[in-house]
Design an enzyme around this catalytic site. Structure first.
Site, PDB file in Angstrom:
ATOM      1  N   GLY A 105      -4.147  -1.245  -8.530  1.00  0.00           N
ATOM      2  CA  GLY A 105      -3.910  -2.319  -7.578  1.00  0.00           C
ATOM      3  C   GLY A 105      -5.205  -2.946  -7.116  1.00  0.00           C
ATOM      4  O   GLY A 105      -5.315  -4.172  -6.968  1.00  0.00           O
ATOM      5  N   THR A 133       2.178   0.147  -6.751  1.00  0.00           N
ATOM      6  CA  THR A 133       2.712   1.451  -6.343  1.00  0.00           C
ATOM      7  C   THR A 133       1.573   2.274  -5.771  1.00  0.00           C
ATOM      8  O   THR A 133       0.609   2.592  -6.476  1.00  0.00           O
ATOM      9  CB  THR A 133       3.366   2.193  -7.530  1.00  0.00           C
ATOM     10  N   HIS A 159      -0.699   0.705 -10.457  1.00  0.00           N
ATOM     11  CA  HIS A 159      -0.616   1.920  -9.642  1.00  0.00           C
ATOM     12  C   HIS A 159      -1.978   2.300  -9.071  1.00  0.00           C
ATOM     13  O   HIS A 159      -2.998   2.252  -9.766  1.00  0.00           O
ATOM     14  CB  HIS A 159      -0.090   3.078 -10.491  1.00  0.00           C
ATOM     15  N   SER A 160      -2.009   2.662  -7.771  1.00  0.00           N
ATOM     16  CA  SER A 160      -3.192   3.229  -7.127  1.00  0.00           C
ATOM     17  C   SER A 160      -4.414   2.333  -7.328  1.00  0.00           C
ATOM     18  O   SER A 160      -4.426   1.187  -6.913  1.00  0.00           O
ATOM     19  CB  SER A 160      -3.424   4.653  -7.654  1.00  0.00           C
ATOM     20  N   TYR A 161      -5.462   2.846  -8.007  1.00  0.00           N
ATOM     21  CA  TYR A 161      -6.678   2.051  -8.201  1.00  0.00           C
ATOM     22  C   TYR A 161      -6.413   0.824  -9.079  1.00  0.00           C
ATOM     23  O   TYR A 161      -7.169  -0.152  -9.026  1.00  0.00           O
ATOM     24  CB  TYR A 161      -7.776   2.907  -8.827  1.00  0.00           C
TER      25      TYR A 161
END
Length: 296
Positions: free
Chosen positions: A223, A247, A219-221
């Site tokens: 990724g 995500t 998720h977010s960072y």
């Protein structure tokens, strides 16, 4: 200490797969984090594993959570990476934990379903990068003594700084009575950033697992941390990882200088579910030539 007015969960949450709780008025980050850690161990039956693996007693340490079969499951392994900020292992979003429910804001539904479907599980803890320790008087004095300015100018500046510090400390003490000492950060060896942490866990755990198929949810960072892992361990990741669910990932193949072979692999093996008002799984336009983006 900031106080937040909290009520009980809504009727929808009463049907959650997790037992609803009512948090006290003074809800702190530490309370949420401790509670989620307890759920990971007591409800999800994950074990807490210390990092670095060869840490000595006196050095700063971090940890991850793993299922008992994470390294020996011959079939499949699920790896979860949360985003940046105040969240810790087992959490997706602090705001959702507080304002919605545990199902929305934590990784626990993912973990429970994965275990039910026969996956081993590893939960990363990429924001646990350092410990804070109180500065000694010598360290405080050293930091104030390092200056090439003339003595008179330095004395005048020191006087102003002391007055400012006195006022700031007064208001800081009023706002947060527990924080009265000057502190410094000591970073955890080989785990001083989310990117370092992801590579370290890959090298010492994921790459050593028996699973034929490794899956990531990032998720977010998280990724961005996964893409950095690919850059640093491209051949290994391609050989072991079957699919990646991102995500709202904040990775950027241009800024991270991702090569053509990695971009091609991402197009085939990754999908990024992003915030969108479109129906679920509707294709979303992207300026970046990497993985498909669809509505979450």
């Amino acid at each position: 200490m900031e106080e937040m007015e909290m009520g009980t969960y809504s009727e929808r949450q009463q049907n959650s797969m997790l037992t609803p709780i009512t948090f006290p008025g003074a809800l702190t980050e530490q309370i949420i984090t401790k509670y989620i850690y307890e759920l990971l161990q007591n409800e999800c039956h994950l074990k807490r594993v210390t990092l670095p693996v060869d840490a000595i007693e006196t050095e700063p340490k971090s940890f991850i959570f793993m299922s008992e079969d994470a390294l020996v499951n011959p079939d499949k392994l699920l790896v979860l990476i949360h985003g940046n900020g105040v969240v810790r292992a087992g959490q997706w979003a602090r705001r959702l934990i507080i304002n919605e429910d545990l199902d929305s804001g934590t990784q626990i539904p993912y973990i429970k379903r994965a275990i039910e479907e026969g996956y081993g599980v590893i939960v990363l803890n990429p924001n646990e990068n350092y410990i804070e320790v109180e500065k000694t008087k010598a360290q405080i004095q050293l930091s104030s003594d390092i200056s090439d300015e003339p003595a008179e100018k330095r004395e005048r500046k020191d006087k102003i700084q002391k007055e400012t510090k006195k006022r700031r400390d007064f208001y800081e003490k009023y706002r947060n009575p527990q924080k009265e000492k000057e502190t410094m950060q000591i970073y955890i060896r080989d785990n001083g950033s989310p990117e370092e942490h992801a590579i370290y866990v890959w090298d010492h755990f994921i790459s050593q697992s028996a699973a034929e198929n490794v899956f990531f949810v990032a998720h977010s960072y998280g990724g961005l941390a996964f893409v950095e892992l690919m850059i640093q361990r491209e051949a290994e990741v391609k050989n072991r990882v079957t699919a990646v669910a991102l995500t709202d990932s904040v990775h950027n193949v241009w800024h991270q200088e991702v090569g053509k072979t990695i971009r091609e692999w991402m197009r085939e093996n990754c999908c990024n579910w992003v915030s969108s008002s479109e129906p679920l799984d509707t294709s979303v336009e992207s300026m970046l030539p990497d993985c498909p983006r669809v509505s979450a």
